[in-house]
Enzyme design. Sequence first.
Site, PDB file in Angstrom:
ATOM      1  N   GLY A 191       0.788  -1.221   0.000  1.00 27.25           N
ATOM      2  CA  GLY A 191       0.000   0.000   0.000  1.00 27.25           C
ATOM      3  C   GLY A 191       0.822   1.274   0.000  1.00 27.25           C
ATOM      4  O   GLY A 191       0.365   2.314   0.476  1.00 27.25           O
ATOM      5  N   ASN A 245       1.791   2.933  -2.687  1.00 28.67           N
ATOM      6  CA  ASN A 245       1.146   3.847  -3.646  1.00 28.67           C
ATOM      7  C   ASN A 245      -0.122   4.440  -3.044  1.00 28.67           C
ATOM      8  O   ASN A 245      -0.403   5.626  -3.215  1.00 28.67           O
ATOM      9  CB  ASN A 245       0.829   3.130  -4.960  1.00 28.67           C
ATOM     10  CG  ASN A 245       2.023   3.085  -5.884  1.00 28.67           C
ATOM     11  OD1 ASN A 245       2.357   4.068  -6.536  1.00 28.67           O
ATOM     12  ND2 ASN A 245       2.709   1.947  -5.927  1.00 28.67           N
ATOM     13  N   MET A 261      -3.591  -7.089  -6.913  1.00 29.33           N
ATOM     14  CA  MET A 261      -3.026  -8.261  -7.579  1.00 29.33           C
ATOM     15  C   MET A 261      -4.073  -9.305  -7.965  1.00 29.33           C
ATOM     16  O   MET A 261      -3.882 -10.494  -7.737  1.00 29.33           O
ATOM     17  CB  MET A 261      -1.943  -8.890  -6.687  1.00 29.33           C
ATOM     18  CG  MET A 261      -0.873  -7.928  -6.211  1.00 29.33           C
ATOM     19  SD  MET A 261      -0.145  -6.960  -7.529  1.00 29.33           S
ATOM     20  CE  MET A 261       1.125  -8.108  -8.021  1.00 29.33           C
ATOM     21  N   ARG A 262      -5.161  -8.845  -8.547  1.00 34.48           N
ATOM     22  CA  ARG A 262      -6.173  -9.776  -9.040  1.00 34.48           C
ATOM     23  C   ARG A 262      -6.435  -9.478 -10.504  1.00 34.48           C
ATOM     24  O   ARG A 262      -6.515  -8.315 -10.906  1.00 34.48           O
ATOM     25  CB  ARG A 262      -7.506  -9.590  -8.290  1.00 34.48           C
ATOM     26  CG  ARG A 262      -7.465  -9.879  -6.832  1.00 34.48           C
ATOM     27  CD  ARG A 262      -7.236 -11.329  -6.501  1.00 34.48           C
ATOM     28  NE  ARG A 262      -8.229 -12.227  -7.072  1.00 34.48           N
ATOM     29  CZ  ARG A 262      -8.055 -13.541  -7.234  1.00 34.48           C
ATOM     30  NH1 ARG A 262      -6.911 -14.102  -6.873  1.00 34.48           N
ATOM     31  NH2 ARG A 262      -8.999 -14.291  -7.748  1.00 34.48           N
ATOM     32  N   ASN A 293      -4.971   1.899 -13.715  1.00 36.54           N
ATOM     33  CA  ASN A 293      -3.990   1.078 -13.003  1.00 36.54           C
ATOM     34  C   ASN A 293      -2.592   1.659 -13.221  1.00 36.54           C
ATOM     35  O   ASN A 293      -2.339   2.323 -14.222  1.00 36.54           O
ATOM     36  CB  ASN A 293      -4.033  -0.351 -13.575  1.00 36.54           C
ATOM     37  CG  ASN A 293      -3.053  -1.283 -12.900  1.00 36.54           C
ATOM     38  OD1 ASN A 293      -2.862  -1.240 -11.680  1.00 36.54           O
ATOM     39  ND2 ASN A 293      -2.399  -2.133 -13.685  1.00 36.54           N
ATOM     40  N   HIS A 337       1.343   0.339 -13.635  1.00 40.79           N
ATOM     41  CA  HIS A 337       2.105  -0.883 -13.880  1.00 40.79           C
ATOM     42  C   HIS A 337       3.591  -0.520 -13.913  1.00 40.79           C
ATOM     43  O   HIS A 337       3.988   0.447 -14.576  1.00 40.79           O
ATOM     44  CB  HIS A 337       1.670  -1.500 -15.215  1.00 40.79           C
ATOM     45  CG  HIS A 337       2.311  -2.833 -15.455  1.00 40.79           C
ATOM     46  ND1 HIS A 337       1.913  -3.971 -14.788  1.00 40.79           N
ATOM     47  CD2 HIS A 337       3.333  -3.196 -16.264  1.00 40.79           C
ATOM     48  CE1 HIS A 337       2.665  -4.983 -15.184  1.00 40.79           C
ATOM     49  NE2 HIS A 337       3.537  -4.548 -16.083  1.00 40.79           N
TER      50      HIS A 337
HETATM   51  C1  GRF Z   1       3.632  -1.375  -7.516  1.00 44.39           C
HETATM   52  O1  GRF Z   1       4.924  -1.535  -8.041  1.00 44.39           O
HETATM   53  C2  GRF Z   1       2.606  -1.377  -8.624  1.00 44.39           C
HETATM   54  O2  GRF Z   1       3.049  -0.818  -9.796  1.00 44.39           O
HETATM   55  C3  GRF Z   1       2.387  -2.859  -8.816  1.00 44.39           C
HETATM   56  O3  GRF Z   1       2.414  -3.392  -7.515  1.00 44.39           O
HETATM   57  C4  GRF Z   1       3.222  -2.570  -6.671  1.00 44.39           C
HETATM   58  C5  GRF Z   1       2.412  -2.202  -5.481  1.00 44.39           C
HETATM   59  O4  GRF Z   1       3.145  -1.662  -4.439  1.00 44.39           O
HETATM   60  N1  GRF Z   1       1.194  -3.112  -9.563  1.00 44.39           N
HETATM   61  P1  GRF Z   1       2.401  -0.946  -3.225  1.00 44.39           P
HETATM   62  O5  GRF Z   1       1.402  -1.944  -2.632  1.00 44.39           O
HETATM   63  O6  GRF Z   1       1.732   0.285  -3.721  1.00 44.39           O
HETATM   64  O7  GRF Z   1       3.478  -0.646  -2.234  1.00 44.39           O
END
Ligand code: GRF
Length: 191
Positions: free
Chosen positions: A14, A16, A95-96, A111, A113
Amino acid sequence: MSLKKLVVLFSGEGTNLENIIKKLHKKEFEGKKIEIVKAITNNPHAKGIEKAKNYEIEVEVIDHRNFSSREEFDEILVKSIKKVNPHLVILAGFMRILSPVFTSNIKNAINIHPSLLPLFKGANAIKKSFESQMKVAGVTVHRVSDELDSGEILDQRCFHRDNESFEEFEKKIHQLEYELYPKVIKNLLIN
Ligand code: GRF
C-alpha cells in the site's frame, strides 16, 4: 465546492495508496475537493489496511478466497464500488486479474504498472524489465480494460539505466510511480 470521489483497490504494502492519500486525499484543487471514500482489498493481511486506517479511510476486505470464481468475486467488488458511486477507481498494487464482470460495469478505472507498457505485462514486471537488455525502464498508468495491462496508456515516466543493483532499480521504479500516479489522477479529476 464539488467533491471528486475516489475508490482505491490494493492487495499488499500500500505504498502507492499512502502516497496518493498524502498528495490528494481531502485536498482542494481549483474549487474541487478530492476524497478517497473507500479503499478495498482482497487480502486480509495487506499492510495497506493499517496505512489507510491511519488516515481514517474506510477499508473493506473482500477476501477472494471466499469465492469460487473470479466472476463471483468481481460481482461483489462491483457492488461495493457502485455503492459509493466514485468518479474514478484506482488500482494501486491490486493483484487480481479482473473479469469482464468488472470491466463491463466499472468503466472509469485506471492502473499503475511498473514497466513501460506494452513491454513486460503481468506479474514480476520489475524483475523482467531489470533482466532485459533495455537501456531505459519506467512505469505506465493505463485504463483498465478486458485484457491484462492492455488498456489505453494515459502517461509514462522513464529513466536511463546506469548499472543499478536490483534494489536501486526497484527504488527508482517506485519513485516514478509516486511521482506519476497522483498527477494522472489529479488531471483526470480536476480538468
Ligand atoms: C507497484 O509496483 C505497482 O506498480 C504494482 O504493484 C506494486 C504495489 O506496491 N502493480 P504498493 O502496494 O503500492 O506498495
